[in-house]
Write a protein that holds these residues in place. Structure first.
Motif, mmCIF file in Angstrom:
data_model
loop_
_atom_site.group_PDB
_atom_site.id
_atom_site.type_symbol
_atom_site.label_atom_id
_atom_site.label_comp_id
_atom_site.label_asym_id
_atom_site.label_seq_id
_atom_site.Cartn_x
_atom_site.Cartn_y
_atom_site.Cartn_z
ATOM 1 N N SER A 235 0.865 -1.068 -0.113
ATOM 2 C CA SER A 235 0.091 -0.017 0.076
ATOM 3 C C SER A 235 0.863 1.334 0.113
ATOM 4 O O SER A 235 0.465 2.255 -0.770
ATOM 5 C CB SER A 235 -0.841 0.180 1.297
ATOM 6 O OG SER A 235 -1.617 1.265 1.382
ATOM 7 N N GLU A 236 1.859 1.268 0.899
ATOM 8 C CA GLU A 236 2.629 2.269 0.804
ATOM 9 C C GLU A 236 3.524 2.739 -0.534
ATOM 10 O O GLU A 236 3.621 3.941 -0.921
ATOM 11 C CB GLU A 236 3.649 2.286 1.995
ATOM 12 C CG GLU A 236 3.038 2.179 3.458
ATOM 13 C CD GLU A 236 4.025 2.053 4.506
ATOM 14 O OE1 GLU A 236 5.341 1.752 4.208
ATOM 15 O OE2 GLU A 236 3.674 2.177 5.795
ATOM 16 N N GLN A 239 1.052 4.044 -2.821
ATOM 17 C CA GLN A 239 0.947 5.513 -2.713
ATOM 18 C C GLN A 239 2.063 6.236 -2.822
ATOM 19 O O GLN A 239 1.866 7.512 -3.578
ATOM 20 C CB GLN A 239 0.600 5.793 -0.968
ATOM 21 C CG GLN A 239 -0.772 4.995 -0.508
ATOM 22 C CD GLN A 239 -0.978 5.051 0.820
ATOM 23 O OE1 GLN A 239 0.033 5.869 1.412
ATOM 24 N NE2 GLN A 239 -1.888 4.522 1.419
ATOM 25 N N ALA A 240 3.212 5.726 -2.736
ATOM 26 C CA ALA A 240 4.425 6.676 -3.156
ATOM 27 C C ALA A 240 4.430 6.402 -4.737
ATOM 28 O O ALA A 240 4.903 7.387 -5.466
ATOM 29 C CB ALA A 240 5.701 5.780 -2.500
ATOM 30 N N TYR A 242 1.877 6.567 -6.846
ATOM 31 C CA TYR A 242 1.005 7.531 -7.244
ATOM 32 C C TYR A 242 1.514 8.744 -6.888
ATOM 33 O O TYR A 242 1.318 9.813 -7.811
ATOM 34 C CB TYR A 242 -0.303 7.230 -6.470
ATOM 35 C CG TYR A 242 -1.121 5.756 -6.936
ATOM 36 C CD1 TYR A 242 -0.805 5.318 -8.119
ATOM 37 C CD2 TYR A 242 -1.785 5.152 -5.836
ATOM 38 C CE1 TYR A 242 -1.377 4.006 -8.114
ATOM 39 C CE2 TYR A 242 -2.311 4.186 -5.993
ATOM 40 C CZ TYR A 242 -2.124 3.437 -7.348
ATOM 41 O OH TYR A 242 -2.872 2.211 -7.571
ATOM 42 N N GLN A 243 2.091 9.192 -5.708
ATOM 43 C CA GLN A 243 2.665 10.429 -5.646
ATOM 44 C C GLN A 243 3.713 10.651 -6.541
ATOM 45 O O GLN A 243 3.797 11.956 -7.020
ATOM 46 C CB GLN A 243 3.426 10.348 -4.230
ATOM 47 C CG GLN A 243 3.768 11.869 -3.689
ATOM 48 C CD GLN A 243 2.444 12.765 -3.823
ATOM 49 O OE1 GLN A 243 1.550 12.576 -3.254
ATOM 50 N NE2 GLN A 243 2.777 13.953 -4.095
#
Length: 493
Positions: A235-236, A239-240, A242-243
């Motif tokens: 998940s992290e 998220q990273a 996507y960022q």
């Protein structure tokens, strides 16, 4: 008259009632679960001896003469007796056997007659008698068995007991419907001790199973925690990612203007480069048409004229040689004819001995000439061979000096090995510290000592002249300088 009729009717009714009373008094019916034993007169019953003095009736009614015959009932119901027998096994271990026997009187007349003779007035004592019979046989059978046999095969104990008691029960008119051994009591604890190893094994397996279950549960928990951590990590990471994509898109948006300008400039440079390439190609084509093709035509013309002139000179030389050869042949024919005529004249004038002497001299001259020619040809061939060998060696040295050195070293390798082995000629004892590796290293050093001239041979070969000969006083094989008075042969011719 009516009174007579009434008296007659009353008497008839009274007679009927008396007959009914007498019938009821004389008629006996056997119930399904009992047998009637009628004694007081002789009766012949199938299967029984004649003149037994009683009759058996089952399942039906019969007439009995009161005062003459006596009717008694024998129950055919099931009976049960508990077995409580103290036994001793073949091993001398005391046991208490608990069981139950379910029995009844047989349904055939023989069994009923036997049971009637023995138990008709003592039917309540039947269970005790049966208990005594089974107890005796059970003690006898258990005395021939071990505890393990009784525990593992109770059916065997039951079957042997029923078989042993069958004859006696048949004499008593009884049949055994069921025999069950309920319990085997062990006052000494022998059976418990037998079970202890198995119980310990079961406990051990249970503990192992519990430990294995705990281990599996722990592994499952750890795997679950690992999956949770992995899911968190993924998940992290997402998220990273996507960022990063958002940041990249923002950076692209910020660089869109400069990038478009640079792309436009790049397109201009590409077009200019293409124009320059086309111009250079056009100039090259122009050069081909204006300079190279005319030059190639002139060179071809000169080369063709030179080849024609060379062919003309060769043809003229060949014609001149042919003419000279024909003239020499004509002269030789003329001289031969003159010499022949002279020889004929001389032969005609000479004696037979002169002819023989001349023939002998001509033969010797021809032989000497042939020997001279053969020696000349052999000398010429040897010289040509030496010249070709020198040229070949010079060419080989010029192209691959290493191969020539390797070949000469291979030819002289026995002498090199002998020279290296001479280093151990005066050695009496030798100690090797590392076995086969030490022996291999020692021989490698010895061979190196015998072939140390390899480097010097290469240096001398590099300094050889173009004719393939080494400088005076040197040998290309061993690389050493020979004394002035000694000639070292060069191998490889």
């Amino acid at each position: 008259m009516p009174m007579v009729v009434g008296v007659v009717a009353g008497m008839a009714v009274a007679a009927v009632l008396v007959l009914i009373g007498l019938f009821k008094l004389m008629w006996r019916v056997a119930e399904p679960n009992e047998a009637l034993v009628i004694s007081g007169s002789k009766h012949r019953v199938e299967g029984l001896e004649e003149g037994m003095g009683f009759r058996i009736v089952t399942g039906r009614g019969t007439l009995v003469m009161p005062g003459v015959q006596v009717v008694r009932k024998l129950s055919l119901d099931l009976n049960e007796t508990e077995l409580h027998v103290d036994c001793v096994t073949h091993q001398g271990i005391p046991l208490k056997v608990r069981g139950v026997v379910i029995f009844k009187v047989g349904d055939d007349f023989v069994s009923i007659a036997n049971a009637a003779r023995r138990f008709l007035d003592q039917q309540k004592m039947m269970s005790e008698r049966v208990h005594n019979v089974f107890a005796g046989h059970l003690r006898s059978i258990v005395g021939g068995l071990t505890v393990e046999d009784m525990i593992r095969d109770r059916e065997k104990l039951t079957g042997q007991t029923r078989a042993a008691c069958g004859t006696e029960m048949e004499k008593l008119g009884l049949i055994v419907d069921s025999l069950q051994i309920h319990e085997i009591e062990d006052p000494t604890g022998y059976i418990q001790n037998l079970a202890m190893p198995h119980a310990a094994a079961v406990q051990r397996d249970a503990r192992i199973a519990q430990a294995e279950a705990n281990r599996l549960a722990t592994e499952a928990e750890q795997a679950s925690f690992a999956r949770m951590a992995e899911a968190t990590r993924d998940s992290e990471i997402l998220q990273a990612g996507y960022q990063a994509e958002r940041d990249k898109a923002a950076a692209k948006a910020r660089q869109a203007g400069p990038h478009a300008e640079a792309a436009a400039r790049q397109e201009v440079v590409v077009q200019e480069t293409r124009v320059a390439e086309l111009e250079a190609h056009r100039r090259e084509q122009q050069l081909q048409a204006d300079v190279r093709k005319p030059a190639d035509a002139k060179a071809y013309e000169k080369r063709t004229l030179a080849e024609a002139e060379r062919d003309a000179r060769i043809s003229a030389a060949e014609a001149k040689a042919k003419e000279t050869e024909l003239a020499a042949a004509a002269e030789a024919t003329r001289v031969k004819a003159a010499a022949g005529a002279e020889a004929e004249a001389t032969k005609a004038r000479g004696a037979a001995s002169a002819a023989a002497t001349r023939a002998t001299g001509e033969a010797e001259a021809a032989a000497a000439q042939a020997r001279g020619l053969a020696e000349a040809e052999a000398t010429k061939a040897q010289g040509l061979a030496e010249a070709e060998a020198i040229a070949a060696r010079a060419s080989a040295l010029a192209e691959n000096q290493e191969a020539v050195v390797a070949q000469q070293l291979a030819e002289k390798w026995p002498e090199i090995v002998q020279a290296g082995a001479s280093a151990f000629g005066n050695v009496d004892n030798m100690v090797l510290l590392n076995g086969a590796d030490g022996m291999a290293e020692l021989f490698a050093k010895a061979l190196t000592m015998g072939g140390t001239g390899l480097g010097l041979a290469r240096q001398l070969l590099a300094s050889m002249n173009q004719n393939g000969q080494a400088p005076a006083g040197t040998s290309p094989l061993n690389g050493s300088v020979a004394p002035p008075s000694q000639k070292v042969p060069v191998e490889g011719n």
